[in-house]
Structure formats: structure tokens, C-alpha cells
Design a protein around this motif. Structure first.
Motif, PDB file in Angstrom:
ATOM      1  N   HIS A 114      28.439  24.776  61.402  1.00 32.87           N
ATOM      2  CA  HIS A 114      29.115  24.261  62.598  1.00 32.87           C
ATOM      3  C   HIS A 114      29.012  22.746  62.769  1.00 32.87           C
ATOM      4  O   HIS A 114      28.217  22.057  62.133  1.00 32.87           O
ATOM      5  CB  HIS A 114      28.568  24.967  63.845  1.00 32.87           C
ATOM      6  CG  HIS A 114      27.112  24.724  64.109  1.00 32.87           C
ATOM      7  ND1 HIS A 114      26.643  23.574  64.702  1.00 32.87           N
ATOM      8  CD2 HIS A 114      26.011  25.502  63.879  1.00 32.87           C
ATOM      9  CE1 HIS A 114      25.329  23.650  64.833  1.00 32.87           C
ATOM     10  NE2 HIS A 114      24.915  24.804  64.335  1.00 32.87           N
ATOM     11  N   ALA A 115      29.826  22.257  63.682  1.00 36.90           N
ATOM     12  CA  ALA A 115      29.891  20.841  64.021  1.00 36.90           C
ATOM     13  C   ALA A 115      28.767  20.455  64.982  1.00 36.90           C
ATOM     14  O   ALA A 115      28.142  21.301  65.622  1.00 36.90           O
ATOM     15  CB  ALA A 115      31.246  20.524  64.650  1.00 36.90           C
ATOM     16  N   MET A 155      31.171  28.348  67.825  1.00 40.69           N
ATOM     17  CA  MET A 155      32.480  27.717  67.617  1.00 40.69           C
ATOM     18  C   MET A 155      33.332  28.475  66.600  1.00 40.69           C
ATOM     19  O   MET A 155      34.554  28.319  66.573  1.00 40.69           O
ATOM     20  CB  MET A 155      32.308  26.265  67.158  1.00 40.69           C
ATOM     21  CG  MET A 155      31.710  26.106  65.773  1.00 40.69           C
ATOM     22  SD  MET A 155      31.945  24.451  65.042  1.00 40.69           S
ATOM     23  CE  MET A 155      33.586  24.617  64.351  1.00 40.69           C
ATOM     24  N   SER A 174      32.612  18.825  60.204  1.00 41.19           N
ATOM     25  CA  SER A 174      31.911  17.673  60.775  1.00 41.19           C
ATOM     26  C   SER A 174      30.463  17.634  60.276  1.00 41.19           C
ATOM     27  O   SER A 174      30.244  17.531  59.066  1.00 41.19           O
ATOM     28  CB  SER A 174      31.991  17.725  62.302  1.00 41.19           C
ATOM     29  OG  SER A 174      31.466  16.550  62.884  1.00 41.19           O
ATOM     30  N   LEU A 189      35.864  14.450  70.384  1.00 38.16           N
ATOM     31  CA  LEU A 189      35.833  15.687  69.614  1.00 38.16           C
ATOM     32  C   LEU A 189      37.193  16.367  69.523  1.00 38.16           C
ATOM     33  O   LEU A 189      37.451  17.112  68.575  1.00 38.16           O
ATOM     34  CB  LEU A 189      34.819  16.668  70.211  1.00 38.16           C
ATOM     35  CG  LEU A 189      33.341  16.324  70.035  1.00 38.16           C
ATOM     36  CD1 LEU A 189      32.470  17.405  70.663  1.00 38.16           C
ATOM     37  CD2 LEU A 189      32.996  16.156  68.555  1.00 38.16           C
ATOM     38  N   VAL A 216      34.864  23.827  74.688  1.00 42.56           N
ATOM     39  CA  VAL A 216      34.117  22.840  73.917  1.00 42.56           C
ATOM     40  C   VAL A 216      33.125  22.112  74.819  1.00 42.56           C
ATOM     41  O   VAL A 216      31.969  21.879  74.435  1.00 42.56           O
ATOM     42  CB  VAL A 216      35.066  21.850  73.229  1.00 42.56           C
ATOM     43  CG1 VAL A 216      34.289  20.692  72.602  1.00 42.56           C
ATOM     44  CG2 VAL A 216      35.898  22.565  72.171  1.00 42.56           C
ATOM     45  N   LEU A 269      38.061  19.046  65.816  1.00 38.51           N
ATOM     46  CA  LEU A 269      37.577  20.431  65.746  1.00 38.51           C
ATOM     47  C   LEU A 269      38.713  21.371  65.395  1.00 38.51           C
ATOM     48  O   LEU A 269      39.103  22.248  66.168  1.00 38.51           O
ATOM     49  CB  LEU A 269      36.933  20.830  67.085  1.00 38.51           C
ATOM     50  CG  LEU A 269      35.733  19.995  67.538  1.00 38.51           C
ATOM     51  CD1 LEU A 269      35.250  20.448  68.915  1.00 38.51           C
ATOM     52  CD2 LEU A 269      34.588  20.078  66.525  1.00 38.51           C
TER      53      LEU A 269
END
Length: 269
Positions: free
Chosen positions: A30-31, A38, A97, A159, A175, A248
Motif C-alpha cells: 500500500h501507499a 486501500m 507509491s 494524494l 482517503v 492513488l
């Protein structure tokens, strides 16, 4: 008399995992500063044909932070230990990311365990000094305040793309909630780890498996040019630019992201 060793001991953190489906194992990282939450749409959509494994990187979601000095190498080793726990020798590895930075650290340390590579909204270059200093500033603010306010003020606005902000309020709210949930200590640790990351182009040039690079056309943090530079370094890669999406892509434009991912994963057999 034996002297105590003064060399720091590297620990491995047991990662909390969400997964769905069966078949070809696909690990998605994940970011920052989100969690494996997410990847909900990827688990729901791609889980019909593939085993989608989405860990919380150390300190985020349900995973502990540990006591190591900040380094993406520690995160990469955590993922390798997770594969051992799941009895998986090789997987398709993906990261968005920060998850992409961890994936590239994994390539340097455990590249023989990667059967395919998916890099989204990330870059192979190290931070310029100004960007590195800004990460350290945010880390210090997180430590001092003990809250995520600096993330909401300084990280969240970049983002998502303009289209998401204007036309997708539910995604924007989702988010924001994920950013608010980030533990400040973990976010500070991760910022310092990312600030110190090396250039990864040599690691990409050494990749011997197919790769997919995805980027949003409104990404303000990792540009289409950054994505193209990774494609140029990888021996066997293609680029997908997702329209009307920011940093994203998997969250802002899950349908387009999943179509590209499914085509790539299917091609791997």
C-alpha cells in the motif's frame, strides 16, 4: 570473557494481512500513509481469478512498528518473511507509491522471489535534497504533535487528482479517513525511511520478469515522465496511463486499474 555485540539487531515484524481469492499469488503493497484497506476493490474484483494478498506494512493497520532504524529494507524483509509464513516461494509483487519503493527494495534483497512486477504511481529515483528535507520535517512534526494533522495539511492534498476532488467526494472522504487513521509514529518512521531510500534504477535494469507500470495522468507526486523512466529501465515492461486519476490510481480509478492489472496478471499465466 565474551563481549556483548554492539551491532544493532534487525527484527522482522509479523504483518497483518487481508487477502481474497486463490490462484496466482499477487502481493500488493500500500501507499503512504494508508493501509491494506486501500486495496478493497482489488481484492473484490481480482480475487475471482487470483490470490490477492495485501499486507499492512510495519506500523500501519494491524501491523506493529518494531524498533529498527527507519529503512525500506526492513519493510522488504518483513514481506519476505510473510512469504515464508504463507509457504510462497515466488509471487507477483505490486506496490503503489511507498509500496512501490518497498517493492524495489525487495528486488534488491529478494529479487529471485518475484515472478512479475507491478509498479503504480511511484518512482525509481531517490529524493532530491529538498524533498528529503520535507519528509524529515513532516516526520518531526508527527513526533512533536503526536497527531496526523500535518498529514492532513501537507500530504493529503497531493494524494488525489483534481477530478477525484471535484467529482468523487466519497472517494475523497474515504482517503481522508485512511490518512486520519495512520499512527503518527509509523508515519514518521516511514517518512524517514523514504527520505533515505537509494536510487533503484539498477535494480530495475536487473529485473528478468515482465512488469507493468501504472500512473495517473493527474499524479502530482510521481509523474508520467517518472513512470516512463522506469519502463525504459525495465527490460520487459509496458506503461498504462490512467486518465482522470491522481496519485492513488487503485483507489481513484479502480475499474481502469483493475482492467490493466487483470490483463497483465493473465498474461503471466
Amino acid at each position: 570473557m565474551r563481549r556483548a555485540c554492539s551491532v544493532p539487531v534487525m527484527t522482522v515484524v509479523d504483518l497483518h494481512v487481508r487477502e481474497a481469492g486463490s490462484g496466482l499469488p499477487v502481493v500488493l503493497l500500500h501507499a503512504f500513509p494508508l493501509s491494506s484497506a486501500m486495496w478493497l476493490e482489488q481484492r473484490n474484483d481480482l480475487g475471482d481469478a487470483f490470490r490477492i494478498i495485501t499486507p499492512d506494512l510495519r506500523g500501519f493497520g494491524g501491523s506493529q512498528l518494531g524498533y529498527d532504524e527507519p529503512s525500506l529494507d526492513h519493510m522488504a524483509d518483513d514481506v519476505a518473511a510473510l512469504l515464508d509464513t504463507l509457504s510462497l516461494d515466488r509471487v507477483v509483487l505490486g506496490g503503489l507509491s511507498m509500496g512501490g519503493y518497498v517493492a524495489m527494495a525487495f528486488l534488491r534483497r529478494h529479487g529471485d522471489r518475484v515472478a512479475g512486477l507491478l509498479l503504480a504511481d511511484t518512482k525509481a529515483s531517490a529524493d532530491a535534497e529538498a524533498a528529503s528535507a520535507n519528509r524529515r520535517r513532516i516526520a518531526d512534526a508527527l513526533d512533536e504533535a503526536g497527531t496526523t494533522q500535518v498529514l492532513l495539511d501537507d500530504v493529503l492534498p497531493a494524494l488525489m487528482g483534481e477530478t477525484t476532488v471535484v467529482e468523487r467526494p466519497m472517494i475523497q472522504g474515504r482517503v481522508r479517513a485512511l490518512v486520519e487513521d495512520a499512527p503518527p509514529a509509523a508515519a514518521a518512521w516511514a517518512q524517514r525511511a523514504m527520505a533515505a531510500r537509494p536510487d533503484s534504477f539498477d535494480a530495475l535494469r536487473a529485473v528478468t520478469v515482465p512488469a507493468l507500470v501504472v500512473v495517473g495522468d493527474q499524479d502530482a507526486l510521481s509523474s508520467v515522465a517518472d513512470a516512463q523512466a522506469m519502463v525504459d529501465a525495465l527490460p520487459d515492461a509496458r506503461l498504462v496511463v490512467v486518465p482522470r486519476s491522481g496519485h492513488l490510481t487503485a483507489v481513484e480509478a479502480p475499474d481502469a486499474f483493475n482492467v490493466a492489472a487483470r490483463e497483465f496478471l493473465t498474461s503471466l499465466g
